[in-house]
Every structure is written in structure tokens, then in C-alpha cells.
Design a protein around this motif. Structure first.
Motif, PDB file in Angstrom:
ATOM      1  N   GLU A   1      33.513  21.484  38.061  1.00 31.27           N
ATOM      2  CA  GLU A   1      34.300  22.385  37.219  1.00 31.27           C
ATOM      3  C   GLU A   1      34.544  21.861  35.798  1.00 31.27           C
ATOM      4  O   GLU A   1      34.844  22.641  34.903  1.00 31.27           O
ATOM      5  CB  GLU A   1      35.611  22.774  37.911  1.00 31.27           C
ATOM      6  CG  GLU A   1      35.393  23.735  39.084  1.00 31.27           C
ATOM      7  CD  GLU A   1      34.492  24.924  38.718  1.00 31.27           C
ATOM      8  OE1 GLU A   1      34.830  25.676  37.795  1.00 31.27           O
ATOM      9  OE2 GLU A   1      33.431  25.085  39.348  1.00 31.27           O
ATOM     10  N   VAL A   2      34.416  20.534  35.616  1.00 34.10           N
ATOM     11  CA  VAL A   2      34.559  19.991  34.252  1.00 34.10           C
ATOM     12  C   VAL A   2      33.563  20.663  33.310  1.00 34.10           C
ATOM     13  O   VAL A   2      33.852  20.910  32.143  1.00 34.10           O
ATOM     14  CB  VAL A   2      34.296  18.471  34.226  1.00 34.10           C
ATOM     15  CG1 VAL A   2      34.702  17.885  32.892  1.00 34.10           C
ATOM     16  CG2 VAL A   2      35.018  17.777  35.349  1.00 34.10           C
ATOM     17  N   LEU A   3      32.372  20.955  33.842  1.00 36.52           N
ATOM     18  CA  LEU A   3      31.325  21.544  33.014  1.00 36.52           C
ATOM     19  C   LEU A   3      31.567  23.024  32.741  1.00 36.52           C
ATOM     20  O   LEU A   3      30.904  23.616  31.894  1.00 36.52           O
ATOM     21  CB  LEU A   3      29.961  21.376  33.701  1.00 36.52           C
ATOM     22  CG  LEU A   3      29.401  19.959  33.717  1.00 36.52           C
ATOM     23  CD1 LEU A   3      28.274  19.851  34.723  1.00 36.52           C
ATOM     24  CD2 LEU A   3      28.894  19.572  32.331  1.00 36.52           C
ATOM     25  N   PHE A   4      32.491  23.622  33.475  1.00 38.48           N
ATOM     26  CA  PHE A   4      32.727  25.063  33.330  1.00 38.48           C
ATOM     27  C   PHE A   4      34.146  25.349  32.853  1.00 38.48           C
ATOM     28  O   PHE A   4      34.647  26.453  32.998  1.00 38.48           O
ATOM     29  CB  PHE A   4      32.408  25.776  34.645  1.00 38.48           C
ATOM     30  CG  PHE A   4      30.953  25.656  34.991  1.00 38.48           C
ATOM     31  CD1 PHE A   4      30.036  26.541  34.449  1.00 38.48           C
ATOM     32  CD2 PHE A   4      30.492  24.612  35.780  1.00 38.48           C
ATOM     33  CE1 PHE A   4      28.686  26.404  34.713  1.00 38.48           C
ATOM     34  CE2 PHE A   4      29.140  24.472  36.051  1.00 38.48           C
ATOM     35  CZ  PHE A   4      28.236  25.368  35.520  1.00 38.48           C
ATOM     36  N   ALA A   5      34.735  24.311  32.257  1.00 39.61           N
ATOM     37  CA  ALA A   5      36.122  24.425  31.816  1.00 39.61           C
ATOM     38  C   ALA A   5      36.276  25.484  30.729  1.00 39.61           C
ATOM     39  O   ALA A   5      37.327  26.097  30.584  1.00 39.61           O
ATOM     40  CB  ALA A   5      36.606  23.074  31.306  1.00 39.61           C
ATOM     41  N   GLY A   6      35.206  25.711  29.961  1.00 35.20           N
ATOM     42  CA  GLY A   6      35.296  26.669  28.862  1.00 35.20           C
ATOM     43  C   GLY A   6      35.038  28.113  29.285  1.00 35.20           C
ATOM     44  O   GLY A   6      35.222  29.039  28.488  1.00 35.20           O
ATOM     45  N   ALA A   7      34.630  28.321  30.536  1.00 38.53           N
ATOM     46  CA  ALA A   7      34.213  29.665  30.958  1.00 38.53           C
ATOM     47  C   ALA A   7      35.353  30.677  30.886  1.00 38.53           C
ATOM     48  O   ALA A   7      35.163  31.802  30.414  1.00 38.53           O
ATOM     49  CB  ALA A   7      33.642  29.612  32.378  1.00 38.53           C
ATOM     50  N   ALA A   8      36.536  30.257  31.329  1.00 37.68           N
ATOM     51  CA  ALA A   8      37.666  31.188  31.351  1.00 37.68           C
ATOM     52  C   ALA A   8      38.071  31.585  29.932  1.00 37.68           C
ATOM     53  O   ALA A   8      38.336  32.757  29.655  1.00 37.68           O
ATOM     54  CB  ALA A   8      38.849  30.557  32.086  1.00 37.68           C
ATOM     55  N   SER A   9      38.089  30.603  29.011  1.00 34.35           N
ATOM     56  CA  SER A   9      38.493  30.962  27.643  1.00 34.35           C
ATOM     57  C   SER A   9      37.421  31.794  26.943  1.00 34.35           C
ATOM     58  O   SER A   9      37.744  32.670  26.145  1.00 34.35           O
ATOM     59  CB  SER A   9      38.904  29.742  26.816  1.00 34.35           C
ATOM     60  OG  SER A   9      38.215  28.601  27.215  1.00 34.35           O
ATOM     61  N   LEU A  10      36.153  31.536  27.260  1.00 34.17           N
ATOM     62  CA  LEU A  10      35.084  32.379  26.695  1.00 34.17           C
ATOM     63  C   LEU A  10      35.270  33.820  27.170  1.00 34.17           C
ATOM     64  O   LEU A  10      35.219  34.766  26.375  1.00 34.17           O
ATOM     65  CB  LEU A  10      33.708  31.842  27.119  1.00 34.17           C
ATOM     66  CG  LEU A  10      32.494  32.661  26.654  1.00 34.17           C
ATOM     67  CD1 LEU A  10      32.417  32.739  25.137  1.00 34.17           C
ATOM     68  CD2 LEU A  10      31.193  32.076  27.213  1.00 34.17           C
ATOM     69  N   GLU A  11      35.537  33.979  28.451  1.00 34.65           N
ATOM     70  CA  GLU A  11      35.750  35.322  29.013  1.00 34.65           C
ATOM     71  C   GLU A  11      36.954  36.004  28.354  1.00 34.65           C
ATOM     72  O   GLU A  11      36.869  37.167  27.963  1.00 34.65           O
ATOM     73  CB  GLU A  11      35.936  35.208  30.527  1.00 34.65           C
ATOM     74  CG  GLU A  11      35.898  36.538  31.243  1.00 34.65           C
ATOM     75  CD  GLU A  11      35.818  36.382  32.768  1.00 34.65           C
ATOM     76  OE1 GLU A  11      34.956  35.626  33.256  1.00 34.65           O
ATOM     77  OE2 GLU A  11      36.621  37.021  33.457  1.00 34.65           O
ATOM     78  N   GLU A  12      38.047  35.240  28.221  1.00 34.89           N
ATOM     79  CA  GLU A  12      39.245  35.800  27.565  1.00 34.89           C
ATOM     80  C   GLU A  12      38.942  36.237  26.137  1.00 34.89           C
ATOM     81  O   GLU A  12      39.399  37.286  25.688  1.00 34.89           O
ATOM     82  CB  GLU A  12      40.363  34.757  27.517  1.00 34.89           C
ATOM     83  CG  GLU A  12      41.178  34.695  28.785  1.00 34.89           C
ATOM     84  CD  GLU A  12      41.991  33.402  28.852  1.00 34.89           C
ATOM     85  OE1 GLU A  12      42.476  32.933  27.793  1.00 34.89           O
ATOM     86  OE2 GLU A  12      42.114  32.844  29.961  1.00 34.89           O
TER      87      GLU A  12
END
Lengths: 188, 188
Positions: B53-64
């Protein structure tokens, strides 16, 4: 040791889908699938790597069909024509299998692991289509975009096709989604 | 027990990416990531569920970011205008992070599990965009198609952006891919 089992593959697929629908995917074992199909576990593993792959047995032939359809088109066909032809071939191949497709999708939607596997299948379809388009001399990013668009239309049309209330056939919905896509990208 | 650690999250992300690049993703442990960042494993697990999940930490903020950009547009914006605005916002957010994005993608491409997780991220982005478009009164299949097209353009432009020889910025490549998409779907 191996005996010829008439349509073993199809019987195992059918048995697996029945059991996944009745009991759930997680709760079903390979032994139960084989038993329901009137076959042995050995026969199961001659055809499928595991109980997940039974649900994706058609992925390779779908990919082959799309690639072969595009590869056989005249050189003059544009990327979107090629993708359209591929989707029409896919729709024809699914044909009357709507009840099966719906059951399968219900099983997949209920399970995160299966949803991931479905995403991999679609990504692989897109990569194969892009590769075939590049082989026909289509440049980048056109080849990748046409392939992605094709898979997007396939996915959206497929979801509408298997809706409970839907009465229209798959190729009609493919054509409709393609027309809608053209309208959307044109900004109308 | 919890102490304030200045930018712990960013330090952990940076340390993880360094170690995954140096030793490989599989070979790296959470303990090593925490140590490299000068933090404890406890701190790691306050921020991330696991080393993936460290590698996907930005996914939620990108979606937002994409959802907020679309939600704030005037009603008159067409679905493709909305998707274009979302992609431009994403390009601006990535900005100067190209070196980081390249390293991250190299780690992901080398590992099947990470590639699956990336596909899930993109599918989730597409679903969130389609949902936001429907919330703005866009019908189906237009909403889903526009969202899928947006994610396809993002993916294709991103891959070109991180290519070793690329000199152009992300927003330029987004605009170019969008123009190419319009040409492809128009059949030219």
C-alpha cells in the motif's frame, strides 16, 4: 491413464458455475466440481490450473478471436474500424450465451480476487489488440488508445447486455456504445 | 504513545521506493523500510496497511482530485470537457514528480501482484469518475464511456511521460493523447 471424456472441459465449466452460484465461489472445492461433472479431480487439473481459472477458460479464445479478426482486415481499415470489427466478432461469439454470461458475472462481482482476475483479462485483451494494431502499422498513441477504447466499449456494452431487464442483443449494444463513444469524444 | 514525526508518511514512501528499487519489492521488509526512514514499524503501520500500500498511497488523493475537479465544473461542461479538466488537474498534480513516477512504475511493472493492484486503482478511478458524471446528470452509457476514455488517456499519456527519452511535460502529452483519441474515434 487418460481416457477420453466427451466434452469434459465444458462439463467442468458448467458444474463449476452451478456450484459457485449455489454455494458461493469460496465454499466450492475442485473435488465437488469434478463430482458434479461426473469426472475426476485429475481430469479437472488436466484442463484447468485451479478453480479460479475455470471461470476464465474463455479468455484466451476471446483474445485469439479479436486478434485474428483484426489481423485479417484489409490494410485500408482504420484503427476504429478494426476495433469495431473485433467487437462485432466478439458479440457474435457470445451470441446466445447470455444466461451463462450473467451467472458468471454475478459470481465474479461477488469476489475481489475474481474481479482482479477479470481486470487482468481485460488489460491483456487491450495489450493484444494494441499489439495487433501496431503490427498493421498503426503508430502510438493511436494503437493503444484504439485498443483501450475497444475494451471500454466491450465492457460497457457487456454490462448493459447482461442487465436483467435488457432485451437487446449484444451486437446492437456494441454498436450503440460505439456511437455514444463517438458522440462523447466529439464533445456533443 | 504516538509522537509527532515530521513528514513520516513521505519519508516512509521515499524509503520504500528506494529499497524496492535497490533490492526488489519481494526482498524488502517493513522493518527495513522503517529503519531506512529513521522510524519504527509501529509508525509504518499507522500510515500504511502493508508494504504494497505504500506504493498506492497517492491513489485516494488522485481520485479525490479528479472527482472534485469534475464536481466543481459549470453545468454546461460536456462529459469530455469534464474528463479533460480532470486529466489536466492530475497532470498539474504530478508536476515535477517524474523521476519518482518512473521509479515507482519500474517497481510495479516488475511484479504481477503490484500490476494487479495498479489495475484496481485505475478501475476505481474510472468508477469514481463515472459516478461523478452521473451525479451531474450524464446518462448511461455516456458517463461510463467518458470515464473509461479518461482513464485510457491518462494511462497512455502517463506511459509516454515516463519514457526515458521523453522531454515533454505531462499536460502536453495529455492534450496530445486526447486529440489523438478524438481522431481515432472519428475514424480518421
Amino acid at each position: 491413464m487418460s481416457r477420453w471424456e466427451p466434452n469434459a472441459r465444458g462439463r467442468l465449466e458448467q458444474a463449476a458455475l452451478e456450484l459457485y452460484t449455489e454455494r458461493g465461489y469460496e465454499q466450492t472445492t475442485v473435488a465437488e466440481i469434478a463430482k458434479r461433472a461426473g469426472l475426476t479431480e485429475r481430469t479437472f487439473f488436466r484442463h484447468f490450473a485451479d478453480k479460479r481459472e475455470v471461470l476464465f477458460a474463455g479468455a484466451a479464445s476471446l483474445e485469439e478471436l479479436l486478434v485474428a479478426t483484426v489481423a485479417e482486415l484489409p490494410e485500408s481499415a482504420s484503427p476504429i474500424d478494426a476495433v469495431t470489427a473485433a467487437l462485432e466478432a466478439a458479440a457474435a461469439a457470445f451470441g446466445e450465451r447470455r444466461a451463462h454470461a450473467r451467472k458468471r458475472q454475478t459470481v465474479i462481482t461477488a469476489n475481489a480476487v475474481l474481479k482482479e482476475r477479470e481486470l487482468i483479462k481485460l488489460a491483456s485483451l487491450s495489450a493484444a489488440l494494441a499489439d495487433t494494431l501496431r503490427g498493421r502499422g498503426v503508430g502510438e498513441p493511436a494503437a493503444s488508445l484504439a485498443a483501450e477504447v475497444g475494451v471500454a466499449v466491450f465492457k460497457v456494452a457487456f454490462e448493459r447486455w447482461i442487465e436483467e431487464t435488457n432485451q437487446r442483443d449484444f451486437s446492437h449494444l456494441i454498436r450503440e456504445s460505439l456511437a455514444e463513444l463517438k458522440a462523447v469524444t466529439a464533445g456533443t
